[in-house]
Design an enzyme around this catalytic site. Structure first.
Site, PDB file in Angstrom:
ATOM      1  N   GLN B  70     -26.185  75.639  21.978  1.00 18.33           N
ATOM      2  CA  GLN B  70     -26.593  75.110  20.546  1.00 18.33           C
ATOM      3  C   GLN B  70     -26.580  76.026  19.631  1.00 18.33           C
ATOM      4  O   GLN B  70     -27.024  77.271  19.625  1.00 18.33           O
ATOM      5  CB  GLN B  70     -28.066  74.558  20.822  1.00 18.33           C
ATOM      6  CG  GLN B  70     -27.926  73.317  21.804  1.00 18.33           C
ATOM      7  CD  GLN B  70     -27.249  72.063  21.024  1.00 18.33           C
ATOM      8  OE1 GLN B  70     -26.781  71.282  21.794  1.00 18.33           O
ATOM      9  NE2 GLN B  70     -27.628  71.828  19.686  1.00 18.33           N
TER      10      GLN B  70
HETATM   11  N1  LIG Z   1     -16.126  64.365  31.812  1.00 16.10           N
HETATM   12  C1  LIG Z   1     -16.486  65.530  31.967  1.00 16.10           C
HETATM   13  N2  LIG Z   1     -17.508  65.726  31.467  1.00 16.10           N
HETATM   14  C2  LIG Z   1     -18.119  67.071  31.828  1.00 16.10           C
HETATM   15  C3  LIG Z   1     -17.548  67.981  32.516  1.00 16.10           C
HETATM   16  N3  LIG Z   1     -18.346  69.174  32.449  1.00 16.10           N
HETATM   17  C4  LIG Z   1     -19.421  68.932  31.753  1.00 16.10           C
HETATM   18  N4  LIG Z   1     -19.431  67.464  31.231  1.00 16.10           N
HETATM   19  C5  LIG Z   1     -20.359  66.822  30.895  1.00 16.10           C
HETATM   20  O1  LIG Z   1     -20.372  67.550  29.485  1.00 16.10           O
HETATM   21  C6  LIG Z   1     -22.062  67.431  29.011  1.00 16.10           C
HETATM   22  C7  LIG Z   1     -22.477  68.822  28.743  1.00 16.10           C
HETATM   23  O2  LIG Z   1     -22.735  69.710  29.827  1.00 16.10           O
HETATM   24  P1  LIG Z   1     -23.681  71.052  29.844  1.00 16.10           P
HETATM   25  O3  LIG Z   1     -23.161  71.525  31.210  1.00 16.10           O
HETATM   26  O4  LIG Z   1     -24.863  70.455  29.674  1.00 16.10           O
HETATM   27  O5  LIG Z   1     -23.155  71.869  28.710  1.00 16.10           O
HETATM   28  P2  LIG Z   1     -23.542  73.233  28.589  1.00 16.10           P
HETATM   29  O6  LIG Z   1     -22.124  73.940  28.086  1.00 16.10           O
HETATM   30  O7  LIG Z   1     -24.252  73.928  29.475  1.00 16.10           O
HETATM   31  O8  LIG Z   1     -24.219  72.993  27.208  1.00 16.10           O
HETATM   32  P3  LIG Z   1     -25.591  73.719  26.461  1.00 16.10           P
HETATM   33  O9  LIG Z   1     -26.511  74.061  27.445  1.00 16.10           O
HETATM   34  O10 LIG Z   1     -25.977  73.116  25.334  1.00 16.10           O
HETATM   35  O11 LIG Z   1     -24.798  75.124  25.967  1.00 16.10           O
HETATM   36  C8  LIG Z   1     -22.745  66.755  30.352  1.00 16.10           C
HETATM   37  O12 LIG Z   1     -22.931  65.679  29.694  1.00 16.10           O
HETATM   38  C9  LIG Z   1     -21.634  67.034  31.178  1.00 16.10           C
HETATM   39  O13 LIG Z   1     -21.817  66.049  32.297  1.00 16.10           O
HETATM   40  C10 LIG Z   1     -15.913  67.784  32.982  1.00 16.10           C
HETATM   41  O14 LIG Z   1     -15.565  68.396  33.285  1.00 16.10           O
HETATM   42  N5  LIG Z   1     -15.667  66.189  32.452  1.00 16.10           N
END
Ligand SMILES: Nc1nc2c(ncn2[C@@H]2O[C@H](COP(=O)(O)OP(=O)(O)OP(=O)(O)O)[C@@H](O)[C@H]2O)c(=O)[nH]1
Ligand SMILES: [Mg+2]
Lengths: 341, 185
Positions: B70
């Site tokens: 974020q």
């Molecule tokens: N369709 C799809 N959704 C995904 C994929 N990878 C992650 N998501 C979705 O994207 C959203 C964000 O995923 P996170 O893993 O929380 O993202 P992050 O990069 O850790 O985000 P921060 O912790 O805020 O930095 C979630 O709703 C996941 O389910 C993917 O390969 N395909």
């Protein structure tokens, strides 16, 4: 990239590999668990309260060192000050490491308060340093000035690298864009490709948006005075720059950035978050259309989780309630909204 | 014996690697880490701070640092740069509007001296979503060819949702780091 006709073989090889990996992982997890009681006596696995007391002990000692440095008479001629300040920086780094090592066993609130404390300490060191040591000798290369940058003023993005086709694809993404005072309705086809698509709502004013059926990802950007009703999103919703809007949506993850005076009626599997927002209010999901129960069920959103009120404000890392959001009082809620046509 | 070779020796013994995962919020970092570790990915909140996972991969122990992306907390990233062997930059390939932000943050990160020796894996994530850009397209938009010649890097399309591509990416990263740190083992 592999040829298509290699795929099945590659797939099963991959699966075997993966299964083997998971087995290894669970074995190592088991042995870790077995080791745990008398594991190496370094700082890993200490309890929250002993962690916190250790943390605040070092914090206090850092602070008192800093205030002592500050009170040194005639600091500019004192040669040991610089090394003392360096030592303080090292202590802060150690503190940071302590938090890092314990972050997986600590409640997330403690982790972020500690991180906040560490940032404050670092600022304090910089401050004291600039007070006691003449500027020109000391410059902080990494001082971040970029935090102030905003992406607000770029509406249409033409990346400054030659990437014409991707720009075209940007325009291709399905969605509603640039509309005023319209009712915009979209029903995602059930069980076909559409539900694994992303969908975009961008630059809308005074519109009534109704999305039925399920979609995999939703991007919302620049909306004013809109009402947005959304069936299940099997993935995440990303909302940016919205003012004076009402959102009714169900999703696995909801991230809200730069929202002003908006109401959110949510069902969400994880904790909704806000950042750079104010005047936003939250209430439980309240949407109806024909077949919504089945859609919600299939998207794993059949049950109320209560998370609609577990909002994290990334701009407010303190124990007291953030002033930027509140729970929408029951007598101001809209009641069930039925968007069946 | 120089300090560097002593450090190498120690690392060599432990066969440890430190992997830093960064990228914009919502790109899928936490989902990737949990998926590769065989854990449940159905309830994941945006990361406030960071998570550390220690996983055994091939004959190595990976310490994976998954740091929240974020905007407010991106300034914390630099707290985790020290001693990073492998850098994983995760891209939401379906978030076309923020690719500019993504390129900006990535190139900003790569200026960082403490990361200059790290192998760089770019995951073009969310390939399961229909409108996602392909890894080639992402490479173009992110201007990866403009990267320093000395950098070891690779872009891999993946989906944390289905698991496709994750092992391919990590295999490359681990091999690349190993061939530098543990040399000819
Ligand atoms: N369709 C799809 N959704 C995904 C994929 N990878 C992650 N998501 C979705 O994207 C959203 C964000 O995923 P996170 O893993 O929380 O993202 P992050 O990069 O850790 O985000 P921060 O912790 O805020 O930095 C979630 O709703 C996941 O389910 C993917 O390969 N395909
Ligand atoms: Mg995360």
């Amino acid at each position: 990239m592999e040829e298509d006709d290699n795929l099945p073989a590659a797939d099963s090889a991959l699966q075997r590999k993966h299964a083997a990996m998971i087995e290894r992982l669970s074995n190592s997890h088991q042995s870790r668990l077995a080791r745990k009681p008398n594991s190496e006596s370094n700082s890993t696995f200490i309890s929250t309260s002993s962690f916190l007391s250790r943390f605040s002990e070092s914090k206090n000692s850092i602070e008192s060192t800093l205030s002592r440095i500050r009170q040194t008479p005639d600091p500019h001629t004192n040669p040991t000050l610089k090394s003392e300040l360096d030592n303080v920086s090292i202590s802060i780094a150690d503190l940071e490491k302590l938090v890092a090592e314990n972050s997986f066993s600590l409640p997330s609130y403690e982790v972020r308060t500690c991180l906040k404390t560490i940032t404050d300490l670092k600022q304090l060191v910089e401050h004291v340093t600039s007070e006691v040591i003449p500027r020109k000798k000391f410059s902080f290369k990494n001082k971040s000035t970029k935090k102030i940058t905003t992406q607000n003023d770029t509406v249409s993005e033409v990346p400054n690298v030659e990437s014409k086709d991707s720009v075209l694809r940007v325009l291709d993404s399905p969605g509603f864009r640039g509309k005023e005072n319209e009712v915009l309705v979209k029903e995602f086809g059930r069980g076909n490709d559409e539900e694994i698509r992303e969908f975009v709502l961008s630059e809308l004013k005074g519109c009534d948006v109704r999305l039925m059926g399920s979609v995999r990802a939703l991007f919302v950007h620049k909306l004013i005075d809109c009402k947005v009703y959304v069936g299940p999103v099997f993935g995440s919703v990303l909302i940016e720059e919205v003012t004076n809007c009402v959102f009714v949506m169900a999703s696995h993850q909801i991230r809200i950035h730069q929202a002003k005076r908006c109401d959110f009626y949510l069902r969400v599997r994880s904790r909704p978050i806000i950042e750079d927002s104010d005047g936003v209010r939250f209430a439980p999901y309240c949407l109806k259309y024909e077949g919504i129960e089945k859609d919600l069920e299939e998207a794993n959103l059949g049950e109320e989780t209560g998370n609609w009120s577990n909002v994290d404000d990334f701009k407010w890392l303190r124990a007291v309630q953030s002033p930027n959001w509140s729970i929408l009082p029951e007598n101001e809620r809209v009641g069930t909204v039925d968007i069946s046509s | 014996m120089g300090l560097l070779s002593i450090i190498r020796k120690i690392k060599r013994k432990e066969k440890e690697m430190r992997i830093l995962m960064v990228g914009l919020d919502n790109s899928g970092k936490t989902t990737i880490v949990l998926k590769i570790n065989g854990e449940d990915t159905s309830v994941i909140s945006p990361t406030l701070g960071f998570n550390i996972k220690t996983i055994t991969y091939q004959k190595y122990t990976l310490n994976i640092w998954d740091v929240g992306g974020q905007k407010t907390i991106r300034s914390y990233w630099r707290n985790y740069f020290e001693q990073t062997d492998g850098l994983v930059w995760v891209v939401d390939s379906s978030d076309l509007r923020r690719l500019d932000d993504c390129r900006y943050e990535l190139h900003n990160l790569l200026k960082e001296e403490r990361l200059s020796g790290a192998s760089l894996l770019i995951f073009a994530n969310k390939q399961d979503i229909q409108g996602a850009l392909s890894p080639d397209e992402i490479a173009k938009v992110l201007n990866l060819e403009a990267m320093d010649n000395s950098r070891h890097w690779r872009i891999v399309g993946c989906s944390a949702y289905t698991g496709d591509g994750l092992l391919e990416g990590f295999d490359w990263l681990v091999q690349d780091v190993a061939s530098r740190i543990y040399m000819l083992d």
